[in-house]
Enzyme design. Structure first.
Site, mmCIF file in Angstrom:
data_model
loop_
_atom_site.group_PDB
_atom_site.id
_atom_site.type_symbol
_atom_site.label_atom_id
_atom_site.label_comp_id
_atom_site.label_asym_id
_atom_site.label_seq_id
_atom_site.Cartn_x
_atom_site.Cartn_y
_atom_site.Cartn_z
ATOM 1 N N LYS A 118 0.753 -1.201 -0.116
ATOM 2 C CA LYS A 118 0.144 -0.128 0.041
ATOM 3 C C LYS A 118 0.894 1.265 -0.084
ATOM 4 O O LYS A 118 0.668 2.197 -0.637
ATOM 5 C CB LYS A 118 -0.707 0.122 1.195
ATOM 6 C CG LYS A 118 -1.761 -0.971 1.539
ATOM 7 C CD LYS A 118 -2.598 -0.894 2.597
ATOM 8 C CE LYS A 118 -2.078 -1.006 3.989
ATOM 9 N NZ LYS A 118 -1.490 -2.501 4.310
ATOM 10 N N ARG A 164 -9.074 1.618 9.482
ATOM 11 C CA ARG A 164 -8.693 -0.055 9.776
ATOM 12 C C ARG A 164 -9.630 -0.547 10.533
ATOM 13 O O ARG A 164 -9.549 -1.755 10.595
ATOM 14 C CB ARG A 164 -7.341 0.180 10.539
ATOM 15 C CG ARG A 164 -6.051 -0.145 9.519
ATOM 16 C CD ARG A 164 -5.016 -0.448 10.419
ATOM 17 N NE ARG A 164 -3.965 -1.114 9.936
ATOM 18 C CZ ARG A 164 -2.747 -0.242 9.530
ATOM 19 N NH1 ARG A 164 -2.537 0.846 9.284
ATOM 20 N NH2 ARG A 164 -1.651 -1.151 9.339
ATOM 21 N N ARG A 224 11.403 -6.333 4.648
ATOM 22 C CA ARG A 224 11.503 -4.968 4.544
ATOM 23 C C ARG A 224 12.183 -4.327 5.306
ATOM 24 O O ARG A 224 12.516 -4.601 6.307
ATOM 25 C CB ARG A 224 9.794 -4.662 4.876
ATOM 26 C CG ARG A 224 9.666 -3.276 4.880
ATOM 27 C CD ARG A 224 8.133 -3.036 4.772
ATOM 28 N NE ARG A 224 7.229 -3.350 5.919
ATOM 29 C CZ ARG A 224 6.146 -2.970 6.086
ATOM 30 N NH1 ARG A 224 5.589 -2.572 4.907
ATOM 31 N NH2 ARG A 224 5.520 -3.071 7.131
ATOM 32 N N ARG A 276 11.589 -2.700 11.069
ATOM 33 C CA ARG A 276 10.706 -2.225 11.993
ATOM 34 C C ARG A 276 10.593 -3.485 13.107
ATOM 35 O O ARG A 276 10.129 -4.455 12.924
ATOM 36 C CB ARG A 276 9.214 -1.945 11.363
ATOM 37 C CG ARG A 276 9.052 -0.651 10.554
ATOM 38 C CD ARG A 276 8.008 -0.670 9.507
ATOM 39 N NE ARG A 276 6.693 -1.017 10.230
ATOM 40 C CZ ARG A 276 5.589 -0.830 9.514
ATOM 41 N NH1 ARG A 276 5.493 -0.247 8.213
ATOM 42 N NH2 ARG A 276 4.356 -1.301 10.034
ATOM 43 N N ARG A 328 -0.547 -8.634 13.453
ATOM 44 C CA ARG A 328 -0.939 -7.862 12.488
ATOM 45 C C ARG A 328 -1.920 -8.370 11.618
ATOM 46 O O ARG A 328 -2.962 -7.843 11.040
ATOM 47 C CB ARG A 328 0.304 -7.043 11.881
ATOM 48 C CG ARG A 328 0.866 -5.988 12.552
ATOM 49 C CD ARG A 328 2.128 -5.878 12.277
ATOM 50 N NE ARG A 328 2.055 -4.858 11.033
ATOM 51 C CZ ARG A 328 3.178 -4.786 10.177
ATOM 52 N NH1 ARG A 328 4.124 -5.539 10.351
ATOM 53 N NH2 ARG A 328 2.924 -4.209 8.889
HETATM 54 P P1 AMP Z 1 1.401 0.482 8.994
HETATM 55 O O1 AMP Z 1 2.542 1.254 8.772
HETATM 56 O O2 AMP Z 1 0.085 1.290 8.119
HETATM 57 O O3 AMP Z 1 1.738 -0.803 8.779
HETATM 58 O O4 AMP Z 1 1.218 0.812 10.572
HETATM 59 C C1 AMP Z 1 1.926 0.367 11.730
HETATM 60 C C2 AMP Z 1 1.193 0.323 12.935
HETATM 61 O O5 AMP Z 1 0.615 1.598 13.353
HETATM 62 C C3 AMP Z 1 0.064 -0.572 12.898
HETATM 63 O O6 AMP Z 1 0.402 -2.099 13.173
HETATM 64 C C4 AMP Z 1 -0.959 0.129 14.027
HETATM 65 O O7 AMP Z 1 -0.258 -0.269 15.347
HETATM 66 C C5 AMP Z 1 -0.757 1.579 14.053
HETATM 67 N N1 AMP Z 1 -1.480 1.975 12.883
HETATM 68 C C6 AMP Z 1 -1.494 2.659 11.868
HETATM 69 N N2 AMP Z 1 -2.481 3.233 11.199
HETATM 70 C C7 AMP Z 1 -3.560 2.745 12.051
HETATM 71 C C8 AMP Z 1 -5.011 2.895 12.117
HETATM 72 N N3 AMP Z 1 -5.775 3.618 11.154
HETATM 73 N N4 AMP Z 1 -5.729 2.512 13.137
HETATM 74 C C9 AMP Z 1 -4.933 1.974 14.136
HETATM 75 N N5 AMP Z 1 -3.715 1.733 14.143
HETATM 76 C C10 AMP Z 1 -3.022 1.961 13.306
#
Ligand code: AMP
Length: 216
Positions: free
Chosen positions: A15, A90, A124, A157, A168
């Site tokens: 994404k 989400r 990654r 990460r 996740r």
């Molecule tokens: P991402 O970089 O989108 O994979 O997000 C990394 C982490 O940030 C996720 O596993 C959540 O812990 C948190 N996170 C990001 N976006 C959201 C969201 N819209 N709602 C809740 N947690 C989020």
């Protein structure tokens, strides 16, 4: 042109990479709630302090924190011509909250086979300075461990480690996947399929641009 876009899909679907390239071409901001949260963690902002434990464990951050953060971001002037949301909404509660903040023209659903996701996440790397994303197998930096764009150090990460990845994916299935039906019912959903791990990101970028009504 459909310029208020959200991108749905499991972690590791690509994404962020796709949204960032579409943003450059379409000239509308790429807003990643994950990036905004990681920035808040780096800066030790109150939001970051409350979010960090959830993030490291691979759990979602509570809705009210993320919705408040996004509401502020969407109020900035650069969002007037549109936006590409990556990683938001989400949960159903977030989708409903978004409906009260801004209209959405297009929901892209990135469909990716499970084996590709696990391989992608485990290889990654992210830049500690600018947040650019690499992959040691499919998108390596020119110099190992160093960001091509800013020279920053690359790191894995915390939540790309196997236990957090499992969490996740569970969170995605339970809380985020139902949004596919939500946006399908609104008749703005477009599925975009990644077929193989070797497929360059450009293929998906072209598909998203076409769905937005932009000629590639
Ligand atoms: P991402 O970089 O989108 O994979 O997000 C990394 C982490 O940030 C996720 O596993 C959540 O812990 C948190 N996170 C990001 N976006 C959201 C969201 N819209 N709602 C809740 N947690 C989020």
């Amino acid at each position: 042109m459909k310029s208020r876009v959200i991108i749905l899909g499991p972690p590791g679907a690509g994404k962020g990479t796709c949204a960032s390239r579409v943003s450059d071409i379409a000239g509308i901001p790429h807003i990643s709630t994950g990036d905004l949260l990681r920035e808040a963690v780096r800066e030790r902002a109150p939001l970051g302090i409350r979010a960090k434990g959830h993030m490291d464990a691979g759990e979602l951050v509570p809705d009210e924190l993320v919705v408040g953060m996004l509401r502020e971001r969407l109020a900035r002037p650069d969002c007037q011509k549109g936006f590409i949301l990556d990683g938001f909404p989400r949960t159903l509660a977030q989708a409903k909250a978004l409906g009260g903040i801004a209209a959405v023209d297009l929901a892209i659903n990135m469909v990716v086979p499970a084996d590709i996701i696990v391989k992608r996440l485990s290889t990654r790397l992210v830049c500690s300075k600018c947040g650019a994303v690499y992959n040691t197998r499919t998108l390596p930096p020119k110099k190992a461990g160093i960001c091509d764009k800013c020279g920053g150090k690359l790191y894995q990460r915390e939540d790309d480690r196997p236990e957090a990845v499992r969490r996740r994916l569970e969170e995605y299935k339970k809380k985020t996947k139902p949004l596919i039906g939500y946006y399908r019912e609104k008749r703005i959903l477009v599925n975009i399929k990644t077929k193989s791990i070797g497929e360059p990101p450009e293929a998906n970028v072209r598909r998203v641009l076409a769905a937005m009504g932009i000629k590639g």
